[in-house]
Design a protein around this motif. Structure first.
Motif, short mmCIF file in Angstrom:
data_model
loop_
_atom_site.label_atom_id
_atom_site.label_comp_id
_atom_site.label_asym_id
_atom_site.label_seq_id
_atom_site.Cartn_x
_atom_site.Cartn_y
_atom_site.Cartn_z
N GLN A 133 -18.34 4.32 -1.92
CA GLN A 133 -18.03 4.38 -3.35
C GLN A 133 -16.82 5.27 -3.63
O GLN A 133 -16.04 4.99 -4.55
CB GLN A 133 -19.28 4.87 -4.10
CG GLN A 133 -20.40 3.85 -3.98
CD GLN A 133 -21.75 4.41 -4.36
OE1 GLN A 133 -22.16 5.45 -3.85
NE2 GLN A 133 -22.44 3.73 -5.24
N ILE A 134 -16.66 6.33 -2.84
CA ILE A 134 -15.47 7.18 -2.99
C ILE A 134 -14.22 6.34 -2.68
O ILE A 134 -13.24 6.33 -3.46
CB ILE A 134 -15.53 8.41 -2.05
CG1 ILE A 134 -16.78 9.25 -2.33
CG2 ILE A 134 -14.25 9.25 -2.18
CD1 ILE A 134 -16.83 9.90 -3.70
N HIS A 135 -14.27 5.59 -1.57
CA HIS A 135 -13.14 4.70 -1.22
C HIS A 135 -12.85 3.73 -2.36
O HIS A 135 -11.70 3.50 -2.72
CB HIS A 135 -13.45 3.90 0.05
CG HIS A 135 -13.29 4.68 1.32
ND1 HIS A 135 -12.05 5.03 1.82
CD2 HIS A 135 -14.20 5.15 2.21
CE1 HIS A 135 -12.21 5.69 2.96
NE2 HIS A 135 -13.50 5.78 3.23
N GLY A 156 -33.14 8.47 -5.59
CA GLY A 156 -32.54 9.53 -6.40
C GLY A 156 -31.41 8.96 -7.24
O GLY A 156 -30.87 7.89 -6.95
N SER A 157 -31.05 9.71 -8.29
CA SER A 157 -30.02 9.20 -9.20
C SER A 157 -29.45 10.36 -10.03
O SER A 157 -29.89 11.50 -9.89
CB SER A 157 -30.63 8.16 -10.14
OG SER A 157 -31.61 8.77 -10.97
N GLY A 158 -28.53 10.04 -10.89
CA GLY A 158 -27.99 11.06 -11.79
C GLY A 158 -26.64 10.65 -12.34
O GLY A 158 -26.13 9.57 -12.05
N PHE A 187 -26.98 6.00 -8.13
CA PHE A 187 -28.35 6.08 -7.62
C PHE A 187 -28.35 5.66 -6.15
O PHE A 187 -27.38 5.04 -5.67
CB PHE A 187 -29.31 5.18 -8.43
CG PHE A 187 -28.91 3.73 -8.44
CD1 PHE A 187 -29.35 2.87 -7.44
CD2 PHE A 187 -28.08 3.24 -9.44
CE1 PHE A 187 -28.96 1.54 -7.44
CE2 PHE A 187 -27.70 1.90 -9.43
CZ PHE A 187 -28.13 1.05 -8.43
N GLY A 188 -29.41 6.04 -5.46
CA GLY A 188 -29.51 5.65 -4.05
C GLY A 188 -30.97 5.45 -3.68
O GLY A 188 -31.86 6.12 -4.21
N LEU A 189 -31.21 4.45 -2.82
CA LEU A 189 -32.59 4.24 -2.35
C LEU A 189 -32.56 3.70 -0.93
O LEU A 189 -31.56 3.14 -0.48
CB LEU A 189 -33.35 3.31 -3.31
CG LEU A 189 -32.79 1.94 -3.61
CD1 LEU A 189 -33.28 0.90 -2.62
CD2 LEU A 189 -33.18 1.52 -5.02
N GLY A 190 -33.68 3.90 -0.24
CA GLY A 190 -33.78 3.44 1.14
C GLY A 190 -34.35 2.03 1.21
O GLY A 190 -35.43 1.77 0.68
C1 2NL Z 1 -31.47 9.32 -2.43
C2 2NL Z 1 -30.48 9.94 -3.31
C3 2NL Z 1 -28.50 9.42 -4.43
C4 2NL Z 1 -26.30 9.15 -5.28
C5 2NL Z 1 -27.24 8.92 -4.32
C6 2NL Z 1 -23.90 9.06 -5.64
C7 2NL Z 1 -22.73 8.44 -5.23
C8 2NL Z 1 -21.54 8.85 -5.77
C9 2NL Z 1 -21.51 9.83 -6.69
C10 2NL Z 1 -22.69 10.39 -7.06
CL1 2NL Z 1 -20.10 8.13 -5.24
N1 2NL Z 1 -23.86 10.01 -6.55
N2 2NL Z 1 -25.04 8.63 -5.10
C11 2NL Z 1 -26.65 9.86 -6.42
C12 2NL Z 1 -27.92 10.38 -6.51
C13 2NL Z 1 -28.86 10.16 -5.54
O1 2NL Z 1 -29.36 9.14 -3.43
O2 2NL Z 1 -32.60 9.71 -2.45
N3 2NL Z 1 -31.08 8.32 -1.65
C14 2NL Z 1 -31.98 7.66 -0.78
#
Ligand code: 2NL
Length: 368
Positions: A203-205, A312-314, A336-339
């Protein structure tokens, strides 16, 4: 019996030729007479017989045959015998021709039916089904997630699995002293490079190359130095989502994650957010959804809580936007991110996540 023997009685010559033919012809006649059992004769033998018969024809009717010699004699026999001799020769020729024709026809009939039998195929037999593989359960779930987000207007992005410290940590506002940077947690390759520990790198890229506004998800392999156990594997699959635009707020995050989970687990699914902390988001929240198995009353899957913890998220931290070249004064975003493997284990009731990576066909073929 050659046409050199002009002194001999021509009639005797014809007679001798007839005898010679009959002798040679006998085995062909027998072969054809056996036409009842001919079906047992193999194709190769019948074809050989056909060739031999053609040679017989040449020998007895051809230019160098006794018959041809006899025909030349017709003009030379005394006039009073000529008609009778001519008839004799003709009769001889007719006999040979007819005999050969009959056997030839019998062999041809046999060859035709034998070839038809050989080429016959039973269209009522069940077909030999080619063994076909199928997608890995992680792929099945990943593609379902991708379909949902594509329909919400998100792009799917891919990236490299070996990343620099900048993309893996610095750009994500992860401080130098953060434990995730320690070699106990991250697989470093060469100095300054590591196997990515989350797909935020992608996502940074994407923010750097495409800028804002941006809506994307980044599914892929990530690596963390965990000791394998039923709920951990040092390589696993993650999907991260990112939405950056003017005026994006927490409601957009909640609406999007809620909609995704309703499409994934059914219309009745309820999502809840709990305050949390991540260096790359502020504020941060973990999200749970109401158990798809019991609907929230409590069961084995949700450990009697009625809720399943998923990810997780934010709101993307301003430092993260800045390090990816996006102006945090103009744009805001949620992430957000999840497995994925954790989700697969939940959906299929697996008690050990490592089963997904052993490539044991007896396990995998249950997901066809
Ligand atoms: C988790 C938590 C998360 C993000 C991933 C993210 C990506 C960018 C900027 C800000 Cl480029 N945040 N990703 C944000 C919050 C949580 O993952 O438990 N992952 C399995």
């Amino acid at each position: 019996m050659t046409d050199g023997q002009k002194n001999e009685d021509p009639k005797l010559q014809v007679e001798a030729a007839r005898k010679a033919f009959e002798q040679e012809f006998e085995r062909f006649a027998n072969f054809a007479d056996n036409s009842g059992s001919l079906s047992n004769v193999d194709l190769a033998r019948a074809e050989a017989e056909q060739r031999a018969l053609a040679e017989l024809r040449t020998r007895h009717l051809g230019k160098k045959s006794a018959l041809a010699a006899s025909k030349k004699m017709i003009g030379r026999v005394p006039a009073e015998e000529r008609a009778a001799f001519g008839q004799l020769v003709q009769q001889h020729e007719a006999e040979i021709t007819e005999n050969i024709e009959q056997v030839d026809a019998a062999i041809k009939r046999h060859l035709e039916s034998a070839r038809t039998t050989r080429e016959a195929l039973d269209v009522t037999l069940p077909g030999r089904r080619p063994r076909r593989g199928h997608r890995h359960p992680i792929t099945v779930v990943r593609e379902r997630i991708e379909d949902i987000f594509v329909s919400l207007g998100y792009a799917i992005e891919d990236g490299r699995e070996i990343e620099t410290d900048f993309y893996n940590f610095d750009a994500l506002n992860i401080p130098d002293n953060h434990p995730a940077r320690a070699p106990q947690d991250t697989f470093y390759t060469t100095e300054g490079f590591a196997l990515r520990s989350q797909t935020s790198t992608v996502q940074i890229h994407a923010m750097q190359s495409r800028g804002a506004p941006l809506r994307m998800i980044a599914p892929g392999r990530v690596f963390r130095r965990d000791t394998p156990d039923p709920t951990h594997n040092p390589m696993f699959f993650q999907v991260e989502g990112l939405c950056v635009d003017r005026g994006i707020n927490m409601a957009h995050l909640k609406g999007t994650v809620g909609e995704f989970l309703r499409r994934m687990f059914g219309e009745q699914t309820v999502t809840r957010f709990r305050p949390s902390y991540f260096p790359f988001t502020e504020p941060s929240a973990e999200f749970d959804f109401s158990c798809f198995k019991c609907g929230g009353t409590g069961c084995r899957i949700c450990k009697n809580s009625g809720w399943i913890e998923l990810g997780g998220s934010g709101m993307v931290h301003p430092n993260v936007l800045r390090s990816a070249g996006v102006d945090p004064e103009e744009f805001s975003g949620f992430a957000f991110g999840l497995g994925i493997d954790r989700m697969v284990a939940l959906m299929y009731g697996l008690d050990d996540i490592r089963l997904l990576f052993e490539n044991d066909v007896r396990f995998l073929e249950q997901f066809d």
